[in-house]
Design a protein around this motif. Sequence first.
Motif, PDB file in Angstrom:
ATOM      1  N   PHE A  94       0.818  -1.226   0.000  1.00  0.00           N
ATOM      2  CA  PHE A  94       0.000   0.000   0.000  1.00  0.00           C
ATOM      3  C   PHE A  94       0.849   1.272   0.000  1.00  0.00           C
ATOM      4  CE2 PHE A  94      -2.660  -3.283   2.046  1.00  0.00           C
ATOM      5  CZ  PHE A  94      -3.720  -3.280   1.168  1.00  0.00           C
TER       6      PHE A  94
ATOM      7  N   ILE B 163     -14.752   0.454   5.306  1.00  0.00           N
ATOM      8  CA  ILE B 163     -13.399  -0.067   5.042  1.00  0.00           C
ATOM      9  C   ILE B 163     -13.171  -0.032   3.536  1.00  0.00           C
ATOM     10  CG2 ILE B 163     -11.770  -1.952   5.433  1.00  0.00           C
ATOM     11  CD1 ILE B 163     -13.620  -3.049   7.578  1.00  0.00           C
TER      12      ILE B 163
ATOM     13  N   THR C  37     -16.617   2.765  -4.149  1.00  0.00           N
ATOM     14  CA  THR C  37     -17.700   2.210  -3.328  1.00  0.00           C
ATOM     15  C   THR C  37     -17.724   2.883  -1.959  1.00  0.00           C
ATOM     16  OG1 THR C  37     -17.433   0.061  -4.419  1.00  0.00           O
ATOM     17  CG2 THR C  37     -18.701   0.077  -2.384  1.00  0.00           C
TER      18      THR C  37
ATOM     19  N   TRP D 266      -6.033   4.882  -4.044  1.00  0.00           N
ATOM     20  CA  TRP D 266      -4.893   4.036  -4.411  1.00  0.00           C
ATOM     21  C   TRP D 266      -5.334   2.751  -5.110  1.00  0.00           C
ATOM     22  CZ3 TRP D 266      -3.384  -0.915  -2.973  1.00  0.00           C
ATOM     23  CH2 TRP D 266      -2.032  -1.247  -3.181  1.00  0.00           C
ATOM     24  N   GLY D 267      -6.526   2.295  -4.837  1.00  0.00           N
ATOM     25  CA  GLY D 267      -7.020   1.017  -5.371  1.00  0.00           C
ATOM     26  C   GLY D 267      -7.447   1.126  -6.832  1.00  0.00           C
ATOM     27  N   ALA D 268      -8.292   0.201  -7.236  1.00  0.00           N
ATOM     28  CA  ALA D 268      -8.720   0.140  -8.641  1.00  0.00           C
ATOM     29  C   ALA D 268      -9.380   1.448  -9.081  1.00  0.00           C
ATOM     30  CB  ALA D 268      -9.680  -1.027  -8.835  1.00  0.00           C
TER      31      ALA D 268
ATOM     32  N   HIS E 137     -13.669   3.660 -18.353  1.00  0.00           N
ATOM     33  CA  HIS E 137     -14.843   3.369 -19.180  1.00  0.00           C
ATOM     34  C   HIS E 137     -16.070   3.361 -18.255  1.00  0.00           C
ATOM     35  CE1 HIS E 137     -12.688   1.106 -22.694  1.00  0.00           C
ATOM     36  NE2 HIS E 137     -11.852   1.944 -22.103  1.00  0.00           N
TER      37      HIS E 137
ATOM     38  N   ASN F  69     -13.419  -4.567  -2.402  1.00  0.00           N
ATOM     39  CA  ASN F  69     -13.475  -5.196  -3.731  1.00  0.00           C
ATOM     40  C   ASN F  69     -12.301  -6.137  -4.021  1.00  0.00           C
ATOM     41  OD1 ASN F  69     -15.163  -5.379  -6.064  1.00  0.00           O
ATOM     42  ND2 ASN F  69     -13.634  -4.260  -7.239  1.00  0.00           N
TER      43      ASN F  69
ATOM     44  N   PHE G  65      -9.265  -6.027  -3.462  1.00  0.00           N
ATOM     45  CA  PHE G  65      -8.223  -6.088  -2.427  1.00  0.00           C
ATOM     46  C   PHE G  65      -8.754  -6.709  -1.131  1.00  0.00           C
ATOM     47  CE2 PHE G  65      -6.779  -2.607  -5.162  1.00  0.00           C
ATOM     48  CZ  PHE G  65      -5.431  -2.901  -5.311  1.00  0.00           C
TER      49      PHE G  65
ATOM     50  N   ASN H  14      -4.499  -4.942 -16.770  1.00  0.00           N
ATOM     51  CA  ASN H  14      -3.241  -4.232 -17.036  1.00  0.00           C
ATOM     52  C   ASN H  14      -3.475  -3.158 -18.085  1.00  0.00           C
ATOM     53  OD1 ASN H  14      -1.258  -6.545 -15.869  1.00  0.00           O
ATOM     54  ND2 ASN H  14      -2.973  -7.441 -16.994  1.00  0.00           N
TER      55      ASN H  14
ATOM     56  N   PRO I 200      -6.238  -5.141  -9.484  1.00  0.00           N
ATOM     57  CA  PRO I 200      -7.208  -6.219  -9.529  1.00  0.00           C
ATOM     58  C   PRO I 200      -8.634  -5.745  -9.792  1.00  0.00           C
ATOM     59  CG  PRO I 200      -6.707  -5.685  -7.257  1.00  0.00           C
ATOM     60  CD  PRO I 200      -5.959  -4.696  -8.109  1.00  0.00           C
TER      61      PRO I 200
ATOM     62  N   TYR J 231     -17.565  -6.306  -9.214  1.00  0.00           N
ATOM     63  CA  TYR J 231     -18.149  -5.586 -10.354  1.00  0.00           C
ATOM     64  C   TYR J 231     -17.652  -6.112 -11.699  1.00  0.00           C
ATOM     65  CZ  TYR J 231     -18.868  -2.592  -6.307  1.00  0.00           C
ATOM     66  OH  TYR J 231     -19.187  -2.125  -5.060  1.00  0.00           O
TER      67      TYR J 231
ATOM     68  N   GLY K 274     -16.685  -1.310 -12.714  1.00  0.00           N
ATOM     69  CA  GLY K 274     -17.070  -0.628 -11.483  1.00  0.00           C
ATOM     70  C   GLY K 274     -17.151   0.881 -11.562  1.00  0.00           C
TER      71      GLY K 274
HETATM   72  C1  LIG Z   1      -6.465  -1.794 -14.434  1.00  0.00           C
HETATM   73  C2  LIG Z   1      -7.956  -1.698 -14.211  1.00  0.00           C
HETATM   74  C3  LIG Z   1      -8.779  -1.223 -15.208  1.00  0.00           C
HETATM   75  C4  LIG Z   1     -10.149  -1.115 -15.004  1.00  0.00           C
HETATM   76  N1  LIG Z   1     -10.911  -0.529 -15.968  1.00  0.00           N
HETATM   77  C5  LIG Z   1     -12.225  -0.315 -15.745  1.00  0.00           C
HETATM   78  C6  LIG Z   1     -12.985   0.424 -16.673  1.00  0.00           C
HETATM   79  O1  LIG Z   1     -12.492   0.939 -17.669  1.00  0.00           O
HETATM   80  N2  LIG Z   1     -14.322   0.561 -16.435  1.00  0.00           N
HETATM   81  C7  LIG Z   1     -14.901   0.059 -15.306  1.00  0.00           C
HETATM   82  O2  LIG Z   1     -16.107   0.220 -15.133  1.00  0.00           O
HETATM   83  N3  LIG Z   1     -14.169  -0.576 -14.366  1.00  0.00           N
HETATM   84  C8  LIG Z   1     -12.847  -0.759 -14.546  1.00  0.00           C
HETATM   85  N4  LIG Z   1     -12.094  -1.374 -13.595  1.00  0.00           N
HETATM   86  C9  LIG Z   1     -12.763  -1.808 -12.339  1.00  0.00           C
HETATM   87  C10 LIG Z   1     -13.017  -0.638 -11.396  1.00  0.00           C
HETATM   88  O3  LIG Z   1     -11.859   0.140 -11.279  1.00  0.00           O
HETATM   89  C11 LIG Z   1     -13.442  -1.192 -10.027  1.00  0.00           C
HETATM   90  O4  LIG Z   1     -14.557  -2.042 -10.192  1.00  0.00           O
HETATM   91  C12 LIG Z   1     -13.830  -0.106  -9.047  1.00  0.00           C
HETATM   92  O5  LIG Z   1     -12.850   0.887  -8.984  1.00  0.00           O
HETATM   93  C13 LIG Z   1     -14.063  -0.727  -7.674  1.00  0.00           C
HETATM   94  O6  LIG Z   1     -14.148   0.302  -6.718  1.00  0.00           O
HETATM   95  P1  LIG Z   1     -14.071  -0.086  -5.186  1.00  0.00           P
HETATM   96  O7  LIG Z   1     -14.150   1.174  -4.403  1.00  0.00           O
HETATM   97  O8  LIG Z   1     -15.077  -1.121  -4.874  1.00  0.00           O
HETATM   98  O9  LIG Z   1     -12.654  -0.781  -5.022  1.00  0.00           O
HETATM   99  P2  LIG Z   1     -11.115  -0.093  -4.949  1.00  0.00           P
HETATM  100  O10 LIG Z   1     -11.145   1.165  -5.713  1.00  0.00           O
HETATM  101  O11 LIG Z   1     -10.211  -1.159  -5.308  1.00  0.00           O
HETATM  102  O12 LIG Z   1     -11.053   0.262  -3.437  1.00  0.00           O
HETATM  103  C14 LIG Z   1     -10.875  -0.717  -2.436  1.00  0.00           C
HETATM  104  C15 LIG Z   1      -9.885  -0.147  -1.452  1.00  0.00           C
HETATM  105  O13 LIG Z   1      -9.852  -0.973  -0.281  1.00  0.00           O
HETATM  106  C16 LIG Z   1      -8.593  -0.765   0.307  1.00  0.00           C
HETATM  107  N5  LIG Z   1      -8.314  -1.796   1.294  1.00  0.00           N
HETATM  108  C17 LIG Z   1      -8.014  -3.094   1.116  1.00  0.00           C
HETATM  109  N6  LIG Z   1      -7.813  -3.721   2.297  1.00  0.00           N
HETATM  110  C18 LIG Z   1      -8.004  -2.774   3.274  1.00  0.00           C
HETATM  111  C19 LIG Z   1      -7.936  -2.797   4.682  1.00  0.00           C
HETATM  112  N7  LIG Z   1      -7.624  -3.911   5.350  1.00  0.00           N
HETATM  113  N8  LIG Z   1      -8.179  -1.643   5.353  1.00  0.00           N
HETATM  114  C20 LIG Z   1      -8.508  -0.505   4.692  1.00  0.00           C
HETATM  115  N9  LIG Z   1      -8.570  -0.431   3.348  1.00  0.00           N
HETATM  116  C21 LIG Z   1      -8.337  -1.560   2.630  1.00  0.00           C
HETATM  117  C22 LIG Z   1      -7.635  -0.806  -0.898  1.00  0.00           C
HETATM  118  O14 LIG Z   1      -6.419  -0.160  -0.619  1.00  0.00           O
HETATM  119  C23 LIG Z   1      -8.455  -0.094  -1.988  1.00  0.00           C
HETATM  120  O15 LIG Z   1      -8.071   1.254  -2.174  1.00  0.00           O
HETATM  121  C24 LIG Z   1     -10.722  -1.517 -13.774  1.00  0.00           C
HETATM  122  C25 LIG Z   1      -9.896  -2.001 -12.742  1.00  0.00           C
HETATM  123  C26 LIG Z   1      -8.539  -2.092 -12.969  1.00  0.00           C
HETATM  124  C27 LIG Z   1      -7.656  -2.575 -11.860  1.00  0.00           C
END
Ligand SMILES: Cc1cc2nc3c(=O)[nH]c(=O)nc-3n(C[C@H](O)[C@H](O)[C@H](O)COP(=O)(O)OP(=O)(O)OC[C@H]3O[C@@H](n4cnc5c(N)ncnc54)[C@H](O)[C@@H]3O)c2cc1C
Length: 449
Positions: A12, A45, A50, A76-78, A85, A252, A254, A273, A359, A385, A389
């Motif tokens: 991280f 969390i 999301t 920092w995550g996805a 898109h 998600n 992670f 990627n 991821p 998702y 997402g």
């Molecule tokens: C390379 C790539 C390309 C993509 N392209 C597309 C696209 O073009 N169109 C589309 O619709 N979707 C795309 N996606 C998917 C999309 O980015 C995700 O579905 C979306 O961002 C999910 O959001 P989230 O908030 O659920 O997860 P994330 O944004 O991954 O957030 C989850 C967070 O949880 C945190 N975390 C993990 N463990 C802990 C812990 N123990 N304590 C506290 N925090 C923690 C992580 O650090 C992370 O930041 C892509 C994903 C990737 C990786």
Amino acid sequence: MQRLYHQDLYDFARPVESYWEASAPLAQAGYGPLEDDARCDVAVIGGGYTGLSAALHLARDHGIEARVLEAGPIGWGASGRNGGHCTLAASKLSIEQMIGRYGEAETKRFFASQREAIELVDAIGHDEAIDFDRQGDGNLEVAHRPAAFAELQAGAEALQRLFGLPTRLMTREAFAEQGYDSREQFGALHVGVGFGLHPLKLAAGLAEAARRRGARIHGRSAVRAWHREGGRHRLVTAGGSLQAERVILATNGFTPEQLHPAFVGRPLPALSNIVTTRPLTAEELAAQRWQNECPTTNTRDMLFYYRLLPDRRFLFGARGDTRGDLGSAGRMRDWMVRRLGEVFPAWREVPISHAWRGPICMTRRLTPALGRLEDEPSVAFGFGYHGNGVNSAPWSGMMLARLITGAPLDEVPAVMRGLPPRFPLPALRLWALRAAYLYYRLRDDVLGG
Ligand SMILES: Cc1cc2nc3c(=O)[nH]c(=O)nc-3n(C[C@H](O)[C@H](O)[C@H](O)COP(=O)(O)OP(=O)(O)OC[C@H]3O[C@@H](n4cnc5c(N)ncnc54)[C@H](O)[C@@H]3O)c2cc1C
């Protein structure tokens, strides 16, 4: 903490070397770590779309102060790394499979919610004054071989008839006039919803809006342990702890599964990627007859996704690699550069400016998972998702804010309601993924689908 992929993926503290970070880094001031023993009503969390959307909606629409705990810097995550898109649809089930399993009415509800999710991103941008570089009008799917055009035709018909989505089919010749030409272009389908955006600007805007509306957001605050103390939850980080009445899990791809027994074996993260080129010249664009700004995917099982960014840089993305270490990231980058040059030969020699990965998250039932734990309704969750997402995660956050404040579960379309089944042998998930990738590559490149 035990993880599915190599630990490099979960470092991280390692900066993400994306074009998004280079062009619009998210200012972290105001999102300092949790440094004391604090209390709040709802703890979230995960600080991606999301979690941030859940915090924004809790504060703005429900008057509840939520606190977000994010392991890395915010975004920092996805959510800070994706292709941008903002399109349909967050499932790997075909329309026929979905109707077979959930019925036509629930399938229609799911697609309506996906469309609403795209509109929600626009609405949040408007209401919270977030400029996320909205680009293009609708999205494109391109047939990568001649026979795939018939699949696009059937898909267009179903999208229009069942869900009332505006669709437009273009033959290879027509699309070469309006979109681009390439050796993997055999016609295209335009779906008139969705657009492209700068993902990190959306994450930054959501964080800022949530904070402005009253949420507290802590970066660099990984939750290391989750205890129940009486009726409350206690989340422990390196610098402090947070006691909360209710918890939303928004991690998600992670997701640290051991944090809570309910989630063991449920998510299947898969690596996506991306590489970007330097900005292309007018001559280079003309060499592929490129003239479109819509987010685009092709019909490969192991699909490529791509778009031309506002500064004329080309973004090219693909799934692949089941290890997650830095060495395999380098090999994946080389493979992507080669494949980009094969699909768009005129750009074979164009220098790559950035390469990064992260991821996406799948589930065993191939649809997202959104709900409350049945035996512990003070815990809500949203994940899975399926690489879609950008629209789905902010919508999921909005819905989680409703669920955690008592809205009935059936507000969530059945297609994504509740926990998905566990994978039968959770530890073998990556081997199953490897086998699936081999099969898909064989179909895409050898058998011809
Ligand atoms: C390379 C790539 C390309 C993509 N392209 C597309 C696209 O073009 N169109 C589309 O619709 N979707 C795309 N996606 C998917 C999309 O980015 C995700 O579905 C979306 O961002 C999910 O959001 P989230 O908030 O659920 O997860 P994330 O944004 O991954 O957030 C989850 C967070 O949880 C945190 N975390 C993990 N463990 C802990 C812990 N123990 N304590 C506290 N925090 C923690 C992580 O650090 C992370 O930041 C892509 C994903 C990737 C990786």
